[in-house]
Design a protein around this motif. Sequence first.
Motif, mmCIF file in Angstrom:
data_model
loop_
_atom_site.group_PDB
_atom_site.id
_atom_site.type_symbol
_atom_site.label_atom_id
_atom_site.label_comp_id
_atom_site.label_asym_id
_atom_site.label_seq_id
_atom_site.Cartn_x
_atom_site.Cartn_y
_atom_site.Cartn_z
ATOM 1 N N LEU A 22 0.672 -1.233 -0.007
ATOM 2 C CA LEU A 22 -0.116 -0.029 -0.131
ATOM 3 C C LEU A 22 0.835 1.291 -0.029
ATOM 4 N N SER A 23 1.910 1.275 0.689
ATOM 5 C CA SER A 23 2.901 2.344 0.620
ATOM 6 C C SER A 23 3.337 2.818 -0.901
ATOM 7 N N THR A 24 3.750 1.632 -1.504
ATOM 8 C CA THR A 24 4.213 1.676 -2.934
ATOM 9 C C THR A 24 2.924 2.448 -3.574
ATOM 10 N N PHE A 25 1.754 1.799 -3.588
ATOM 11 C CA PHE A 25 0.534 2.292 -4.137
ATOM 12 C C PHE A 25 0.587 3.797 -4.001
ATOM 13 N N ASN A 26 0.338 4.150 -2.905
ATOM 14 C CA ASN A 26 0.112 5.531 -2.413
ATOM 15 C C ASN A 26 1.319 6.503 -2.978
ATOM 16 N N ARG A 27 2.818 6.053 -2.926
ATOM 17 C CA ARG A 27 3.722 6.767 -3.449
ATOM 18 C C ARG A 27 3.815 6.993 -4.756
ATOM 19 N N ASP A 28 3.231 6.014 -5.763
ATOM 20 C CA ASP A 28 3.189 6.295 -7.300
ATOM 21 C C ASP A 28 2.053 7.102 -7.579
ATOM 22 N N ARG A 29 1.337 7.390 -6.364
ATOM 23 C CA ARG A 29 -0.113 8.498 -6.657
ATOM 24 C C ARG A 29 0.315 9.894 -6.067
ATOM 25 N N HIS A 30 1.630 9.894 -5.692
ATOM 26 C CA HIS A 30 2.065 11.187 -5.130
ATOM 27 C C HIS A 30 1.277 11.446 -3.906
ATOM 28 N N ARG A 31 1.062 10.418 -2.832
ATOM 29 C CA ARG A 31 0.633 10.496 -1.610
ATOM 30 C C ARG A 31 1.420 10.044 -0.633
ATOM 31 N N GLY A 32 2.586 9.839 -0.847
ATOM 32 C CA GLY A 32 3.614 9.460 0.142
ATOM 33 C C GLY A 32 3.363 8.156 0.693
ATOM 34 N N GLY A 33 4.560 7.618 1.420
ATOM 35 C CA GLY A 33 4.604 6.370 2.002
ATOM 36 C C GLY A 33 4.150 6.416 3.359
ATOM 37 N N GLY A 34 4.612 5.599 4.209
ATOM 38 C CA GLY A 34 4.108 5.546 5.391
ATOM 39 C C GLY A 34 2.691 5.072 5.804
ATOM 40 N N THR A 35 2.168 4.231 4.895
ATOM 41 C CA THR A 35 1.018 3.527 5.174
ATOM 42 C C THR A 35 0.974 2.649 6.247
ATOM 43 N N ALA A 36 0.121 2.609 7.231
ATOM 44 C CA ALA A 36 -0.030 1.509 8.178
ATOM 45 C C ALA A 36 -1.352 0.990 8.098
ATOM 46 N N LEU A 37 -1.433 -0.373 8.703
ATOM 47 C CA LEU A 37 -2.641 -1.184 8.487
ATOM 48 C C LEU A 37 -2.752 -1.915 9.966
ATOM 49 N N TRP A 38 -4.035 -1.787 10.355
ATOM 50 C CA TRP A 38 -4.412 -2.391 11.726
ATOM 51 C C TRP A 38 -5.579 -3.331 11.512
ATOM 52 N N MET A 39 -5.597 -4.308 12.030
ATOM 53 C CA MET A 39 -6.537 -5.609 11.785
ATOM 54 C C MET A 39 -7.255 -5.719 13.203
ATOM 55 N N HIS A 40 -8.575 -5.918 13.238
ATOM 56 C CA HIS A 40 -9.321 -6.524 14.215
ATOM 57 C C HIS A 40 -10.314 -7.365 13.784
ATOM 58 N N ASP A 41 -10.224 -8.269 14.306
ATOM 59 C CA ASP A 41 -11.072 -9.370 14.300
ATOM 60 C C ASP A 41 -12.308 -9.590 15.214
ATOM 61 N N VAL A 42 -13.438 -9.267 15.061
ATOM 62 C CA VAL A 42 -14.632 -9.216 15.762
ATOM 63 C C VAL A 42 -15.598 -9.833 15.247
ATOM 64 N N ALA B 146 -11.324 -9.712 20.270
ATOM 65 C CA ALA B 146 -10.486 -9.083 19.181
ATOM 66 C C ALA B 146 -8.865 -9.381 19.215
ATOM 67 N N SER B 147 -8.379 -9.631 18.074
ATOM 68 C CA SER B 147 -6.920 -9.849 18.122
ATOM 69 C C SER B 147 -6.327 -8.526 17.078
ATOM 70 N N VAL B 148 -5.109 -8.287 17.418
ATOM 71 C CA VAL B 148 -4.736 -7.082 16.433
ATOM 72 C C VAL B 148 -3.339 -7.447 15.850
ATOM 73 N N ALA B 149 -3.143 -7.251 14.660
ATOM 74 C CA ALA B 149 -1.591 -7.675 14.051
ATOM 75 C C ALA B 149 -1.134 -6.065 13.386
ATOM 76 N N GLY B 150 0.100 -6.136 13.374
ATOM 77 C CA GLY B 150 0.635 -4.765 12.476
ATOM 78 C C GLY B 150 0.918 -3.895 13.632
ATOM 79 N N ARG B 151 1.216 -2.539 12.906
ATOM 80 C CA ARG B 151 2.018 -1.670 13.723
ATOM 81 C C ARG B 151 1.145 -0.533 13.914
ATOM 82 N N ALA B 152 0.810 0.091 15.248
ATOM 83 C CA ALA B 152 0.359 1.314 15.672
ATOM 84 C C ALA B 152 1.083 2.222 15.926
ATOM 85 N N GLY B 153 1.616 3.006 14.957
ATOM 86 C CA GLY B 153 2.386 4.167 15.161
ATOM 87 C C GLY B 153 1.860 5.408 14.907
#
Length: 412
Positions: A165-185, A405-412
């Motif tokens: 997703l960071s590559t996808f957004n950089r290619d659209r000139h929206r910068g990197g730094g994409t973060a993804l949080w998952m919640h299983d409910v 609820a379970s969480v994977a990924g970074r939350a920064g």
Amino acid sequence: MPAFRSPSFLNNDFGSVDLDLLRDFLLPFSDYFAARNFTISADTSFDEDQFKKLARLLRTPTRSAPSELIEAQFHIDEVANHRGMESLILAYSKAGIPLPTDDELTPADLAMRTWMSHPELLRRSNYERIATSQRSFRHYMNRHEKPMPFQLPTTVVINAMEKRLSTFNRDRHRGGGTALWMHDVGDVLAFVVRRGENLKRGEFIEGEKSRYQVQRPAGYDTILVQKQLGELHVHASLISEHREYCRLIGEYLFGDEDFFPTSELFDLSPIHELGEDIESPAFIDGIESVQLDEVTEMFMGSQNLTKTFRGRRIFVQLREHQQQLTLGTRITKAKFRFTLQDFPEVTATIHSGNIISYSRQVGVELIEAWMTHHGIKTTGLPRDPATPTTLANALSDPKSASTTASVAGRAG
């Protein structure tokens, strides 16, 4: 999605927040406040004048404001209310962490104390709130037209999805730094995506002077994997984002990038075909009555040539005035009001294509069944009994549905 704003407790009277807790929360940022001529130490005891000055400083952060302070204010303010407090208490329970035992703990106090001791818990609670607060989604049915098994992605997989997703957004000139949080409910697997927006130039007042600054705001998208429906529900601003999220979830959860075609899912022509019979509850157990409150017709394929009917009991009013819906036009929008047995009244606004908005997220499965019965919900896809890919077979042992609820990924 929410932007930074000053914490709501600053709008309250002196003494409305635990002042010792506030001091301990701000102590790690004492150098920043010292540079702004405000001293905070371990033995600081705020008086009313100091509280008012502190409120002014927190409302007007400078360029040197620590990013952690800004993030903390954002998360604390978003859950510093009674509903947020309930979600935090539930998060403590799910994580098996004892609640603070302070007497008369306010929502702001609990949010602040949680940030100081369990910041990930506060982030998780806030992002779950973001994921469940959206009411307008585009719907995408998988190409097999039935629920398909999958396993929860691991942290390694989440990191790979973020990188893509960071590559996808950089290619659209929206910068990197994409973060993804998952919640299983339970029956829903929710993803919250933080990504960059277009650069914005703004004028700011700092002290007695103005300055200009170029910043890239953060935006948030929501992706819901509906396990029982076999659908993907996406809340995002751009069609290109919808398509990328369909490909992303298809590849990383089901081993097939084309698992969620972006063809139209909703067809409103049955309103013309059935007339007043479209308001039949269709023997769906749990739906007491259905009422059409709004219809928009498009003439000759032109978005600029439309007619909209609004009002309670549209068909009754049309009949009283010897009018009818215009045959031969395309219905592009319809709003239905559902009276349900076990839930409050819900309105569903359906747009031709893939968009539907609910006034509240209750009774959704009943309404989905009603739409399927009347032919409003239809994939338009040929049945595809093809066997899953090799990777999909490897992921064919799903975890049982759980309310934990379970969480994977970074939350920064």
